[in-house]
Design a protein around this motif. Sequence first.
Motif, PDB file in Angstrom:
ATOM      1  N   ASP A 150       0.766  -1.029   0.048  1.00 47.87           N
ATOM      2  CA  ASP A 150      -0.140  -0.235  -0.364  1.00 47.87           C
ATOM      3  C   ASP A 150       0.971   1.160  -0.179  1.00 47.87           C
ATOM      4  OD1 ASP A 150      -2.476  -1.968   0.069  1.00 47.87           O
ATOM      5  OD2 ASP A 150      -2.666  -1.312   2.171  1.00 47.87           O
ATOM      6  N   VAL A 151       1.835   0.739   1.160  1.00 48.72           N
ATOM      7  CA  VAL A 151       3.035   2.540   0.934  1.00 48.72           C
ATOM      8  C   VAL A 151       3.960   2.879  -0.373  1.00 48.72           C
ATOM      9  CG1 VAL A 151       5.017   3.175   2.272  1.00 48.72           C
ATOM     10  CG2 VAL A 151       3.161   2.560   3.478  1.00 48.72           C
ATOM     11  N   LEU A 152       4.278   1.399  -0.883  1.00 50.61           N
ATOM     12  CA  LEU A 152       4.569   1.563  -2.384  1.00 50.61           C
ATOM     13  C   LEU A 152       4.033   1.854  -2.928  1.00 50.61           C
ATOM     14  CD1 LEU A 152       7.178  -1.583  -2.170  1.00 50.61           C
ATOM     15  CD2 LEU A 152       7.632   0.983  -1.901  1.00 50.61           C
ATOM     16  N   ASP A 153       2.448   1.614  -3.209  1.00 51.97           N
ATOM     17  CA  ASP A 153       1.918   2.446  -4.683  1.00 51.97           C
ATOM     18  C   ASP A 153       1.250   3.407  -4.782  1.00 51.97           C
ATOM     19  OD1 ASP A 153       1.647  -0.286  -5.398  1.00 51.97           O
ATOM     20  OD2 ASP A 153      -0.735  -1.460  -4.658  1.00 51.97           O
ATOM     21  N   ARG A 154       1.100   4.250  -3.093  1.00 47.98           N
ATOM     22  CA  ARG A 154       1.037   5.086  -2.145  1.00 47.98           C
ATOM     23  C   ARG A 154       2.188   6.303  -3.028  1.00 47.98           C
ATOM     24  NH1 ARG A 154      -0.572   4.589   2.563  1.00 47.98           N
ATOM     25  NH2 ARG A 154       0.851   6.546   3.164  1.00 47.98           N
ATOM     26  N   MET A 155       3.470   5.683  -2.895  1.00 47.52           N
ATOM     27  CA  MET A 155       4.634   6.604  -3.781  1.00 47.52           C
ATOM     28  C   MET A 155       4.558   6.780  -4.790  1.00 47.52           C
ATOM     29  SD  MET A 155       7.107   4.653  -0.686  1.00 47.52           S
ATOM     30  CE  MET A 155       8.475   5.658  -1.022  1.00 47.52           C
ATOM     31  N   TYR A 156       3.954   5.663  -5.883  1.00 44.63           N
ATOM     32  CA  TYR A 156       4.903   5.736  -7.048  1.00 44.63           C
ATOM     33  C   TYR A 156       3.506   6.461  -7.672  1.00 44.63           C
ATOM     34  CZ  TYR A 156       4.125   4.690 -11.598  1.00 44.63           C
ATOM     35  OH  TYR A 156       4.543   4.171 -13.152  1.00 44.63           O
ATOM     36  N   ASP A 157       2.114   6.237  -6.303  1.00 51.64           N
ATOM     37  CA  ASP A 157       1.112   7.698  -7.856  1.00 51.64           C
ATOM     38  C   ASP A 157       1.998   8.877  -6.999  1.00 51.64           C
ATOM     39  OD1 ASP A 157      -0.278   5.556  -8.155  1.00 51.64           O
ATOM     40  OD2 ASP A 157      -1.473   5.804  -6.358  1.00 51.64           O
ATOM     41  N   ALA A 158       1.909   9.009  -6.279  1.00 46.85           N
ATOM     42  CA  ALA A 158       2.359  11.199  -5.815  1.00 46.85           C
ATOM     43  C   ALA A 158       3.777  10.935  -6.908  1.00 46.85           C
ATOM     44  CB  ALA A 158       3.286  10.231  -4.116  1.00 46.85           C
ATOM     45  N   VAL A 159       4.974   9.680  -7.346  1.00 46.28           N
ATOM     46  CA  VAL A 159       6.148  10.386  -8.035  1.00 46.28           C
ATOM     47  C   VAL A 159       5.951  10.538  -8.977  1.00 46.28           C
ATOM     48  CG1 VAL A 159       8.009   9.104  -8.728  1.00 46.28           C
ATOM     49  CG2 VAL A 159       7.280   9.077  -6.586  1.00 46.28           C
ATOM     50  N   VAL A 160       4.481   9.380  -9.473  1.00 45.89           N
ATOM     51  CA  VAL A 160       3.908  10.113 -11.043  1.00 45.89           C
ATOM     52  C   VAL A 160       2.864  11.016 -11.567  1.00 45.89           C
ATOM     53  CG1 VAL A 160       1.987   8.829 -12.824  1.00 45.89           C
ATOM     54  CG2 VAL A 160       4.034   7.222 -11.378  1.00 45.89           C
ATOM     55  N   ARG A 161       2.334  11.188 -10.113  1.00 39.49           N
ATOM     56  CA  ARG A 161       1.875  13.425 -10.406  1.00 39.49           C
ATOM     57  C   ARG A 161       2.576  13.984 -10.461  1.00 39.49           C
ATOM     58  NH1 ARG A 161      -1.636  10.673  -6.040  1.00 39.49           N
ATOM     59  NH2 ARG A 161      -0.523  11.460  -4.532  1.00 39.49           N
ATOM     60  N   GLU A 162       3.912  14.132  -9.839  1.00 43.53           N
ATOM     61  CA  GLU A 162       4.848  14.335  -9.737  1.00 43.53           C
ATOM     62  C   GLU A 162       5.605  15.346 -11.292  1.00 43.53           C
ATOM     63  OE1 GLU A 162       6.038  17.273  -7.435  1.00 43.53           O
ATOM     64  OE2 GLU A 162       4.236  16.039  -6.513  1.00 43.53           O
ATOM     65  N   LEU A 163       5.884  14.327 -12.417  1.00 45.23           N
ATOM     66  CA  LEU A 163       5.900  14.380 -13.605  1.00 45.23           C
ATOM     67  C   LEU A 163       5.199  14.863 -14.418  1.00 45.23           C
ATOM     68  CD1 LEU A 163       7.648  10.860 -13.466  1.00 45.23           C
ATOM     69  CD2 LEU A 163       8.147  11.966 -12.681  1.00 45.23           C
TER      70      LEU A 163
END
Length: 163
Positions: A150-163
């Motif tokens: 869950d944490v890794l998925d949230r982190m991935y989503d946050a990184v993708v939104r930043e790009l």
Amino acid sequence: MASTSTPQPRGPEPERSEVALGRLGDFVGFRLRRVQNQLSRKFAAANADLGLRSGLFSSLAIVAANPGISQSELSGAVGLDKSVTVTIIDELEKYGWAERRRSAEDRRRHALYVTPEGDRQLDRLFARMEEVEGAVLHQLSDAEHQMLNDVLDRMYDAVVREL
């Protein structure tokens, strides 16, 4: 007065059980990459008999999970440069594990599909991945494993939104 004694030969340095990470230990990206590097190395060793190029397994797995995915979409999902993705798809076709078909919606693009042989290969590769990761994940409870995902998925989503 300076000492004139000859330095005594030393034995081998004792092995350090852990190297200090210093400030790097404060960065999740470094910690994630460190684990990923070790898992990738072990997975590559477990599949040395196949001589797989890096990115082949993940690309094949993404195509299997998304029949008809475009080369561009695959490139983004796997996080590889588009030219590298083309080379990987060429290799998947050479092995007979995947195929390109003209998209029905857009004749300019290729849709990617896994072949029956590709599905069989994926079964073997996922079994090997389970062995490699199982040796590490047994350190976590089921709840911790789910929390990590869950944490890794949230982190991935946050990184993708930043790009």
